[in-house]
Design an enzyme around this catalytic site. Structure first.
Site, short mmCIF file in Angstrom:
data_model
loop_
_atom_site.label_atom_id
_atom_site.label_comp_id
_atom_site.label_asym_id
_atom_site.label_seq_id
_atom_site.Cartn_x
_atom_site.Cartn_y
_atom_site.Cartn_z
CB ILE A 98 0.19 11.44 7.73
CG1 ILE A 98 -0.82 11.13 8.82
CG2 ILE A 98 -0.38 12.42 6.70
CD1 ILE A 98 -1.01 12.27 9.81
CE1 TYR A 100 -10.12 7.64 8.58
CE2 TYR A 100 -10.47 7.04 6.28
CZ TYR A 100 -10.93 7.13 7.58
OH TYR A 100 -12.19 6.70 7.89
CB ALA A 166 -2.14 5.05 0.75
CG MET A 167 0.65 0.56 -1.70
SD MET A 167 1.31 -0.36 -3.09
CE MET A 167 -0.24 -0.96 -3.76
N GLY A 179 1.60 -2.56 4.48
CA GLY A 179 1.15 -2.92 3.13
C GLY A 179 0.38 -1.83 2.42
CG PHE A 180 -2.63 -3.01 -0.30
CD1 PHE A 180 -4.02 -2.98 -0.29
CD2 PHE A 180 -2.00 -4.24 -0.38
CE1 PHE A 180 -4.77 -4.15 -0.34
CE2 PHE A 180 -2.73 -5.43 -0.44
CZ PHE A 180 -4.13 -5.38 -0.43
CB CYS A 197 1.11 10.24 0.95
SG CYS A 197 0.04 8.79 1.05
#
Length: 242
Positions: A98, A100, A166-167, A179-180, A197
């Site tokens: 997960i 955001y 995050a990716m 993607g990121f 995550c």
């Protein structure tokens, strides 16, 4: 492998866009690339069409997205609470758990035919991390990789290790999706409603938190320009505005 490798990448800044329409747009671009690849398979090499590549930057209104291997229990807020905080919840087909997305966060979606570059997902992820590591280095931050945990981190191996980017990606027929997400001016309170995550003992951070100041709209644009530059360098690509 493609006979002709096309390293031109069409760039679009979508501004602020809801998550679902942006995802639908990615899916359309991906489908167009895959359709071209399938058509090429039935043609002699000299008649092959080159496949396009795309790179989108966008900001989303508040949304939580759960990857296909993710666990719903990492979403700590119920539907009523989501309404209160003006956020939505979407299940997606990327890897990862997960995360955001929200205002003040720069989200990047490369839709690349990796056969134009290299057919190696591991290398692709490391390249994406490298783009962000180089970008935040320009603000005096030492981004690092954390073994077994995708994304870009600060102070890896220390009790206060924290993730700044995050990716999560998906690939089909070597075409990438998702993607990121780089936290810049992100409202970090929104991370309190999830286990980011799925990693319980790690914190998240943002450029704003690390630099102890808001970044101006001009600086947000400057960060996007830096991301574009480093993307071009790392992927040895040519970025053109769509």
């Amino acid at each position: 492998m493609n006979t002709i490798q096309n390293k031109v990448v069409e760039f679009e800044d979508l501004g602020i866009k809801e998550y679902q329409p942006a995802w639908d747009y990615q899916e359309k671009l991906m489908k167009d690339i895959i359709d071209t690849k399938i058509k090429n398979r039935n043609l002699p090499a000299e008649e092959h069409s080159t496949t396009p590549n795309h790179f989108l930057l966008v900001e989303h209104p508040h949304v939580y997205t759960l990857g296909k291997s993710g666990h719903e229990e990492n979403m700590l807020a119920g539907m009523d609470q989501l309404k209160e905080i003006d956020a939505t919840f979407v299940k997606v087909n990327r890897g990862g758990d997960i995360t955001y997305h929200g205002y003040g966060q720069i989200v990047g979606y490369p839709i690349l035919d990796l056969e134009n570059f290299f057919t190696d997902i591991h290398k692709y992820m490391r390249n994406l991390e490298e783009v962000i590591i180089r970008t935040i280095a320009e603000y005096g931050l030492k981004g690092e990789r954390s073994p077994g945990e995708t994304g870009v981190w600060l102070d890896v191996g220390k009790p206060y290790a924290r993730k700044i980017c995050a990716m999560g990606v998906k690939a089909s027929r070597w075409v990438t999706l998702h993607g990121f997400a780089l936290n810049v001016n992100t409202d970090m309170r929104y991370f309190e409603y999830i286990i980011p995550c799925g990693i319980k003992d790690k914190q998240v951070t943002s450029l704003k938190r690390e630099l102890e100041r808001d970044l101006t709209p001009e600086e947000m644009e400057d960060i996007k320009a830096k991301i574009r530059k480093h993307f071009t360098d790392v992927f040895e690509a040519e970025l053109v505005n769509k």
